[in-house]
Write a protein that holds these residues in place. Structure first.
Motif, PDB file in Angstrom:
ATOM      1  N   THR A   1      60.829  29.296  42.345  1.00  0.00           N
ATOM      2  CA  THR A   1      60.615  27.863  42.249  1.00  0.00           C
ATOM      3  C   THR A   1      59.112  27.588  42.181  1.00  0.00           C
ATOM      4  OG1 THR A   1      60.351  27.352  44.606  1.00  0.00           O
ATOM      5  CG2 THR A   1      62.616  27.594  43.784  1.00  0.00           C
ATOM      6  N   THR A   2      58.764  26.333  41.919  1.00  0.00           N
ATOM      7  CA  THR A   2      57.342  25.983  41.888  1.00  0.00           C
ATOM      8  C   THR A   2      56.688  26.188  43.255  1.00  0.00           C
ATOM      9  OG1 THR A   2      55.760  24.272  41.210  1.00  0.00           O
ATOM     10  CG2 THR A   2      57.734  23.528  42.368  1.00  0.00           C
ATOM     11  N   ASP A   3      57.474  26.074  44.323  1.00  0.00           N
ATOM     12  CA  ASP A   3      56.933  26.356  45.654  1.00  0.00           C
ATOM     13  C   ASP A   3      56.591  27.832  45.810  1.00  0.00           C
ATOM     14  OD1 ASP A   3      57.137  23.720  46.512  1.00  0.00           O
ATOM     15  OD2 ASP A   3      59.165  23.985  47.291  1.00  0.00           O
ATOM     16  N   ASP A   4      57.393  28.681  45.208  1.00  0.00           N
ATOM     17  CA  ASP A   4      57.179  30.123  45.321  1.00  0.00           C
ATOM     18  C   ASP A   4      56.003  30.597  44.478  1.00  0.00           C
ATOM     19  OD1 ASP A   4      59.558  30.359  46.888  1.00  0.00           O
ATOM     20  OD2 ASP A   4      60.719  30.258  45.038  1.00  0.00           O
ATOM     21  N   THR A   5      55.868  30.039  43.272  1.00  0.00           N
ATOM     22  CA  THR A   5      54.863  30.533  42.326  1.00  0.00           C
ATOM     23  C   THR A   5      53.549  29.783  42.409  1.00  0.00           C
ATOM     24  OG1 THR A   5      55.587  29.026  40.563  1.00  0.00           O
ATOM     25  CG2 THR A   5      56.698  31.181  40.721  1.00  0.00           C
ATOM     26  N   GLY A   6      53.579  28.549  42.951  1.00  0.00           N
ATOM     27  CA  GLY A   6      52.367  27.737  43.017  1.00  0.00           C
ATOM     28  C   GLY A   6      51.969  27.157  41.682  1.00  0.00           C
ATOM     29  N   THR A   7      52.844  27.237  40.716  1.00  0.00           N
ATOM     30  CA  THR A   7      52.545  26.703  39.390  1.00  0.00           C
ATOM     31  C   THR A   7      53.851  26.289  38.724  1.00  0.00           C
ATOM     32  OG1 THR A   7      51.356  27.121  37.317  1.00  0.00           O
ATOM     33  CG2 THR A   7      52.662  28.940  38.218  1.00  0.00           C
ATOM     34  N   GLU A   8      53.758  25.760  37.508  1.00  0.00           N
ATOM     35  CA  GLU A   8      54.932  25.333  36.762  1.00  0.00           C
ATOM     36  C   GLU A   8      54.907  25.943  35.365  1.00  0.00           C
ATOM     37  OE1 GLU A   8      55.084  21.086  36.533  1.00  0.00           O
ATOM     38  OE2 GLU A   8      55.565  20.814  38.661  1.00  0.00           O
ATOM     39  N   LYS A   9      56.080  26.227  34.829  1.00  0.00           N
ATOM     40  CA  LYS A   9      56.159  26.556  33.418  1.00  0.00           C
ATOM     41  C   LYS A   9      55.668  25.350  32.609  1.00  0.00           C
ATOM     42  CE  LYS A   9      60.454  27.030  34.032  1.00  0.00           C
ATOM     43  NZ  LYS A   9      61.873  27.036  33.637  1.00  0.00           N
ATOM     44  N   PRO A  10      54.960  25.554  31.515  1.00  0.00           N
ATOM     45  CA  PRO A  10      54.807  26.777  30.736  1.00  0.00           C
ATOM     46  C   PRO A  10      53.625  27.660  31.120  1.00  0.00           C
ATOM     47  CG  PRO A  10      53.885  24.952  29.520  1.00  0.00           C
ATOM     48  CD  PRO A  10      54.459  24.379  30.782  1.00  0.00           C
ATOM     49  N   ASP A  11      53.082  27.529  32.310  1.00  0.00           N
ATOM     50  CA  ASP A  11      51.992  28.400  32.741  1.00  0.00           C
ATOM     51  C   ASP A  11      52.470  29.858  32.708  1.00  0.00           C
ATOM     52  OD1 ASP A  11      49.956  29.763  33.997  1.00  0.00           O
ATOM     53  OD2 ASP A  11      49.816  28.396  35.702  1.00  0.00           O
ATOM     54  N   PRO A  12      51.811  30.726  31.949  1.00  0.00           N
ATOM     55  CA  PRO A  12      52.227  32.135  31.905  1.00  0.00           C
ATOM     56  C   PRO A  12      52.232  32.794  33.275  1.00  0.00           C
ATOM     57  CG  PRO A  12      50.699  31.666  30.110  1.00  0.00           C
ATOM     58  CD  PRO A  12      50.707  30.447  31.009  1.00  0.00           C
ATOM     59  N   ALA A  13      51.435  32.264  34.217  1.00  0.00           N
ATOM     60  CA  ALA A  13      51.387  32.860  35.552  1.00  0.00           C
ATOM     61  C   ALA A  13      52.745  32.799  36.241  1.00  0.00           C
ATOM     62  CB  ALA A  13      50.332  32.154  36.402  1.00  0.00           C
ATOM     63  N   PHE A  14      53.535  31.775  35.938  1.00  0.00           N
ATOM     64  CA  PHE A  14      54.878  31.676  36.495  1.00  0.00           C
ATOM     65  C   PHE A  14      55.695  32.880  36.026  1.00  0.00           C
ATOM     66  CE2 PHE A  14      57.963  28.404  38.189  1.00  0.00           C
ATOM     67  CZ  PHE A  14      59.074  29.234  38.189  1.00  0.00           C
ATOM     68  N   PHE A  15      55.658  33.121  34.728  1.00  0.00           N
ATOM     69  CA  PHE A  15      56.412  34.229  34.152  1.00  0.00           C
ATOM     70  C   PHE A  15      55.917  35.576  34.672  1.00  0.00           C
ATOM     71  CE2 PHE A  15      57.350  30.762  31.375  1.00  0.00           C
ATOM     72  CZ  PHE A  15      58.593  31.034  30.804  1.00  0.00           C
ATOM     73  N   GLN A  16      54.604  35.719  34.850  1.00  0.00           N
ATOM     74  CA  GLN A  16      54.055  37.000  35.294  1.00  0.00           C
ATOM     75  C   GLN A  16      54.601  37.392  36.663  1.00  0.00           C
ATOM     76  OE1 GLN A  16      52.452  39.034  33.444  1.00  0.00           O
ATOM     77  NE2 GLN A  16      51.858  37.716  31.721  1.00  0.00           N
ATOM     78  N   GLN A  17      54.836  36.407  37.526  1.00  0.00           N
ATOM     79  CA  GLN A  17      55.386  36.715  38.844  1.00  0.00           C
ATOM     80  C   GLN A  17      56.814  37.224  38.737  1.00  0.00           C
ATOM     81  OE1 GLN A  17      54.432  34.039  42.146  1.00  0.00           O
ATOM     82  NE2 GLN A  17      52.952  32.988  40.825  1.00  0.00           N
ATOM     83  N   VAL A  18      57.545  36.678  37.784  1.00  0.00           N
ATOM     84  CA  VAL A  18      58.913  37.156  37.554  1.00  0.00           C
ATOM     85  C   VAL A  18      58.891  38.565  36.965  1.00  0.00           C
ATOM     86  CG1 VAL A  18      61.089  36.709  36.346  1.00  0.00           C
ATOM     87  CG2 VAL A  18      59.763  34.799  37.289  1.00  0.00           C
ATOM     88  N   PHE A  19      57.969  38.801  36.032  1.00  0.00           N
ATOM     89  CA  PHE A  19      57.850  40.150  35.457  1.00  0.00           C
ATOM     90  C   PHE A  19      57.581  41.180  36.551  1.00  0.00           C
ATOM     91  CE2 PHE A  19      55.955  38.158  31.349  1.00  0.00           C
ATOM     92  CZ  PHE A  19      57.208  37.642  31.030  1.00  0.00           C
ATOM     93  N   ALA A  20      56.703  40.838  37.482  1.00  0.00           N
ATOM     94  CA  ALA A  20      56.365  41.766  38.568  1.00  0.00           C
ATOM     95  C   ALA A  20      57.592  42.062  39.425  1.00  0.00           C
ATOM     96  CB  ALA A  20      55.237  41.193  39.416  1.00  0.00           C
ATOM     97  N   PHE A  21      58.400  41.047  39.672  1.00  0.00           N
ATOM     98  CA  PHE A  21      59.625  41.244  40.453  1.00  0.00           C
ATOM     99  C   PHE A  21      60.588  42.172  39.726  1.00  0.00           C
ATOM    100  CE2 PHE A  21      64.048  40.016  41.197  1.00  0.00           C
ATOM    101  CZ  PHE A  21      64.146  40.209  42.560  1.00  0.00           C
ATOM    102  N   VAL A  22      60.789  41.915  38.441  1.00  0.00           N
ATOM    103  CA  VAL A  22      61.700  42.738  37.647  1.00  0.00           C
ATOM    104  C   VAL A  22      61.224  44.192  37.621  1.00  0.00           C
ATOM    105  CG1 VAL A  22      62.566  43.144  35.300  1.00  0.00           C
ATOM    106  CG2 VAL A  22      62.556  40.826  36.241  1.00  0.00           C
TER     107      VAL A  22
END
Length: 228
Positions: A132-153
């Motif tokens: 969520t935005t609380d978890d990532t500290g940002t919102e899509k379409p910020d690539p940083a949101f996606f990068q955190q998911v990539f790291a998890f995967v």
């Protein structure tokens, strides 16, 4: 599979319109739901925006007079609180349940965690993980949101290349997922309606890898492929 939630799985436009209609009825007024979404979109995507859906209190006060409703804080709070009862699209829960039999499902939402928990309940809690935005500290379409998911995967032994990103918003998801090298699937929820409703219009259209008008169609396509 990674999923946008609000607008793809949860009918936030319907939830907002229903809440505004209830406020209008109480105030002895009338409201045009699609017109209200246009004003909502302009107010929501502004420099003053807060995290969603808490931001709905501010948004309501900005748009109330434009859509003929009383600009009273109690109604703004009602709009914000309505997020807890927004419904999934009719096909969402069943299609997610089918997809979850074959894939790990990960939610990626610009909503706050408190709202996501209600959404997850409405969808039958099919997700392996959620950001969520609380978890990532940002919102899509910020690539940083996606990068955190990539790291998890990657931490679970997967790769970015294994992901299919499923979303409704060209602006928040389809365009950026293409730029980041993901395979993507556009669920065109507003296929029978003109315009972009409550979602910001992208600067340019991104042709998705897969395109369906419902999540059920995606689940059907997966099952056909697996059965072949």
């Amino acid at each position: 599979m990674t999923f946008d939630v609000v607008g793809t799985l949860i009918d936030f436009e319907g939830g907002i319109k229903d809440c505004l209609a209830s406020i209008a009825a109480e105030a002895g007024a009338a409201v045009d739901g699609e017109k209200a979404l246009t004003f909502y979109r302009k107010a929501r995507y502004s420099p003053e925006a807060l995290r969603f859906p808490d931001d709905l209190e501010r948004v309501y006060m900005v748009i109330a007079s434009d859509i003929g409703l009383p600009a009273e804080p109690r109604y703004g709070k009602r709009l914000r609180d309505s997020a807890a009862s927004w419904k999934g699209f009719p096909d969402s829960a069943e299609a997610l349940a089918r997809l979850a039999r074959r894939y790990k499902l990960i939610a990626m939402t610009n909503a706050q965690r408190w709202a996501y928990e209600h959404f997850a309940d409405a969808l039958g809690r099919p997700f392996h993980a959620a950001f969520t935005t609380d978890d990532t500290g940002t919102e899509k379409p910020d690539p940083a949101f996606f990068q955190q998911v990539f790291a998890f995967v990657e931490g679970e032994g997967g790769r970015k290349e294994d992901i299919l990103h499923v979303a409704q918003s060209q602006y928040h998801d389809i365009g950026v997922s293409r730029r980041l090298g993901l395979t993507n699937c556009w669920i065109q929820r507003r296929h029978a309606q003109p315009g972009y409703g409550g979602t910001i219009e992208p600067e340019s259209f991104t042709q998705p890898d897969y395109h369906f008008t419902s999540l059920a169609e995606l689940a059907d396509a997966v099952e056909r492929e697996k059965a072949a």
